[in-house]
Scaffold this active site. Structure first.
Site, short mmCIF file in Angstrom:
data_model
loop_
_atom_site.label_atom_id
_atom_site.label_comp_id
_atom_site.label_asym_id
_atom_site.label_seq_id
_atom_site.Cartn_x
_atom_site.Cartn_y
_atom_site.Cartn_z
N CYS A 86 14.92 27.41 43.73
CA CYS A 86 14.56 28.41 44.73
C CYS A 86 13.50 27.87 45.69
O CYS A 86 13.49 28.24 46.88
CB CYS A 86 14.05 29.68 44.05
SG CYS A 86 12.72 29.42 42.85
N HIS A 101 9.04 32.45 41.17
CA HIS A 101 10.21 32.44 42.04
C HIS A 101 9.77 32.33 43.49
O HIS A 101 8.78 32.92 43.90
CB HIS A 101 11.04 33.71 41.84
CG HIS A 101 12.26 33.79 42.71
ND1 HIS A 101 13.33 32.93 42.57
CD2 HIS A 101 12.56 34.61 43.76
CE1 HIS A 101 14.24 33.22 43.47
NE2 HIS A 101 13.80 34.22 44.22
#
Length: 369
Positions: free
Chosen positions: A10, A256
């Site tokens: 990510c 994330h």
């Protein structure tokens, strides 16, 4: 178009989307021409695989793209794609790889992203009628800005210019004078790039716990920022506009990444979160970039002065110098072979999509029949 997450990529997806919506970078990449003799096999050529990925982001009819060919070209193992890395570190590695592969790309990256800064030490007082100074000039590709104790980006940047006092046991040994003297140590900017990358120093070492930790302080990044104060003797406005924000949610040990990116051609913001990319409407954009309060005069009540992105997760910023024309990274800049390849891919994808829709309709008829 989104980018698939290979496990923990990510961080890479958020950076790639931010660079894709940087038109100067996209134009540079589209104009690259792969030469096997100079750049090696196609599968291991980072600029070619990045060019192919950006071409698909621009022209593909798919909803999400694989980054496997790019990570393979970068030499990432399956384990590497399952471990989260740092956006700023990846940006430097990516730029280094592109610079090494092409003289054209090296010149363009330096033209777009590089600035120069001077680090200096000078005596606090005159000695024999002279201030003695030692200085060196370095190139930078991004700024690393401390956020602890600061409310926003302007405040942090101004703090970078504050000189450190060297006195007592920490006095500076001046070679010209042959003695230790009280001095000032600091930095000054000589040039600013057209595209300014800024890393917010959220990850620090905690000496009490002897562990790395993440600072969760809310930090405000203005949509527009006048950086004329960074250049000595400059009296002209030097405005920059925010065009990309990479955010990290989580702790120092995992989390994330996703990114907010501005399309410079439509002035529309997108939320790029791996395979999912959402266009933000006017109301969402207004809620994302809040009005900040300022004081218009002595004794007056605070009034909204501008808009800023205030977040406890903002980590990597991209600012673009205002007033510069936005280059058109046109599809014709891509090699003809790549454009033809993507036409064929889209035709195959369209056939598969039609077949999927047909079989789905048949299943629905069987269920309701």
């Amino acid at each position: 178009v989104g980018l698939m997450n290979q496990g923990a990529t990510c961080y890479m997806n958020s950076l790639l989307q931010s660079l894709f919506y940087t038109p100067e970078f996209r134009q540079m990449l589209f104009r690259f021409r792969h030469d096997p003799a100079a750049h090696g096999p196609e599968a291991s050529s980072i600029p070619l695989q990045l060019q192919l990925l950006f071409a698909r982001l621009r022209l593909s009819r798919g909803s999400a793209l694989s980054t496997r060919a790019l990570t393979d070209a970068c030499g990432f193992s399956n384990r590497a794609t399952s471990e989260q890395h740092d956006v700023q570190e990846l940006c430097r590695v990516l730029f280094d790889a592109l610079e090494q592969s092409s003289v054209f790309m090296k010149e363009e990256i330096h033209r777009l992203f590089a600035g120069r800064v001077k680090y200096w030490i000078r005596t606090r007082e005159e000695h024999a009628g002279k201030i003695h100074e030692s200085a060196r000039t370095e190139q930078y590709m991004d700024l690393q800005v401390h956020i602890q104790g600061h409310a926003g980006l302007e405040e942090s940047l101004k703090a970078m210019l504050e000189a450190e006092v060297l006195d007592g046991d920490n006095r500076w040994h001046c070679e010209d004078l042959g003695d230790k003297v009280a001095a000032l140590k600091g930095m000054s900017f000589e040039t600013l790039p057209d595209i300014l990358c800024i890393q917010l120093m959220r990850f620090v070492f905690d000496y009490q716990t002897m562990r790395r930790k993440k600072l969760m302080d809310q930090f405000c990044c203005p949509l527009s920022l006048d950086l004329s104060f960074l250049l000595e003797g400059n009296e002209e406005p030097l405005c920059y506009n925010l065009t990309g924000v990479c955010l990290h949610s989580g702790t120092a040990h995992g989390g994330h990444y996703h990114a907010y990116t501005l399309d410079p051609y439509t002035e529309v913001w997108r939320d790029c979160n791996d395979s999912s990319v959402h266009v933000l409407g006017p109301e969402q954009t207004e809620n994302l970039f809040k009005k900040r309060e300022g004081v218009s005069g002595a004794g007056e009540a605070p009034v909204p002065v501008d808009r800023a992105f205030c977040s406890s997760d903002a980590y990597f910023l991209i600012y673009r110098r205002a007033g510069r024309p936005v280059p058109q990274a046109v599809d014709e800049d891509l090699p003809q072979s790549i454009r033809e390849q993507l036409v064929e891919e889209n035709v195959r994808l369209q056939v598969l999509q039609r077949a999927y829709a047909y079989h789905r309709k048949l299943r629905e008829l069987k269920i309701f029949g």
